[in-house]
Design an enzyme around this catalytic site. Sequence first.
Site, PDB file in Angstrom:
ATOM      1  CB  CYS A  48      -6.435  95.447  23.884  1.00 57.35           C
ATOM      2  SG  CYS A  48      -5.794  94.777  22.321  1.00 57.35           S
ATOM      3  CG  HIS A  98      -2.099  96.273  26.022  1.00 50.71           C
ATOM      4  ND1 HIS A  98      -2.792  95.258  26.639  1.00 50.71           N
ATOM      5  CD2 HIS A  98      -2.248  96.083  24.689  1.00 50.71           C
ATOM      6  CE1 HIS A  98      -3.337  94.471  25.713  1.00 50.71           C
ATOM      7  NE2 HIS A  98      -3.022  94.951  24.524  1.00 50.71           N
ATOM      8  CD  GLU A 116      -2.315  95.985  30.183  1.00 54.27           C
ATOM      9  OE1 GLU A 116      -2.418  95.007  29.433  1.00 54.27           O
ATOM     10  OE2 GLU A 116      -2.769  97.119  29.883  1.00 54.27           O
ATOM     11  CG  ASP A 156      21.144  84.270  27.862  1.00 59.72           C
ATOM     12  OD1 ASP A 156      20.076  84.474  27.262  1.00 59.72           O
ATOM     13  OD2 ASP A 156      22.250  84.270  27.300  1.00 59.72           O
ATOM     14  CG  ASP A 215      20.439  81.149  19.715  1.00 59.22           C
ATOM     15  OD1 ASP A 215      20.041  82.240  20.135  1.00 59.22           O
ATOM     16  OD2 ASP A 215      20.184  80.061  20.263  1.00 59.22           O
TER      17      ASP A 215
END
Length: 352
Positions: A30, A136, A138, A186, A342
């Site tokens: 990057c 990227h 990785e 969650d 939400d």
Amino acid sequence: GSCVAMLKEKGYFEPLKRYLTDDRPFFGICLGMQTLFEGSEESEGVAGLGILPGIVTRFPRSLGLAVPHIAWTGVSPMLRDPWPLETPSPRCYFVHSYRVPMPAGGHAPWALACSEYGERYVCAVRKGNCVATQFHPEKSGQAGLDLLQRWLQGRPVGLKGVAAEAPQPDMVTPLPPARRIIACLDVRSNDAGDLVVTKGDQYDVREGGQVRNHGKPVALASRYYEEGADEVTFLNITAFRDLVLADQPMLNVLHDAAKTVFVPLTVGGGIRSYVDKDGKKYSSLEVADAYFRAGADKVSIGSDSVEAAVAYYAGGCKLSGTTSIECISKKYGRQAVVISVDPRRIYVRDPA
């Protein structure tokens, strides 16, 4: 600019430039690729390492596309010898606002591969033993790990010199961005104090008096990664309100997940300014700092984003420069901050 400034401040700039000039092994990722060029529009007037010719430029606004570019996009080798890439090359994970324009004529001996986002641009370079990618590896799953492994093993015996740097005779158009699969977990503590993955309506996660336990966060993240998820999000739904930095279990979750999950990791919950029980103040940026150091690639902001929006409109649609969104994105880049919303269904008598 900040990268070059830090290299110079630490006394690494000139030694690194000599190292690269001596054709020593190097793999840049990057910003590590962009710094190899002569300069960048991101920091005009600041000279790069100058190992490769040209100026890194921003995606033009005329393309009408969202910037930064964040996607799993195809990579197409441009040279006859694609090492350490492979042909056909899979999609890889990109997250950037600036890119290396295509060389004149569409070919240069150092332009290893290209990708597309509104236009074609160089996404991987190679000059001798120096290799760098805009994407990227990785964070590109097994394909990225395989690429890094091939580089570590060294260049195999085969094409050399001019022949290796000749144009790829059968170059294909890079694959378009893929639809993404993001696993959202969650996380909260159960009654025994253990962190578990749970689910519930409006955070009502109890069943039969106990917190629903769908498994351990790190184990489930690893499983979803192995099954093909290309991003994993942890949402801390208890937020450990008095212990965000002093004793943050989510830091351990991120640290351990980063050892086995090689796709982007996002964390949300508790990323806000707060005052601990001893009266000490902590900023949202300090909280984000801790998450990033533990292995997060992005932070997700919830309630603070609502407060920022309210203040923005109340202030005549002017930015204050002090919100968590602004402070974190200024230090880590816009791509490092996402907003979580939400949705809630509300029934009304009259739609009007």
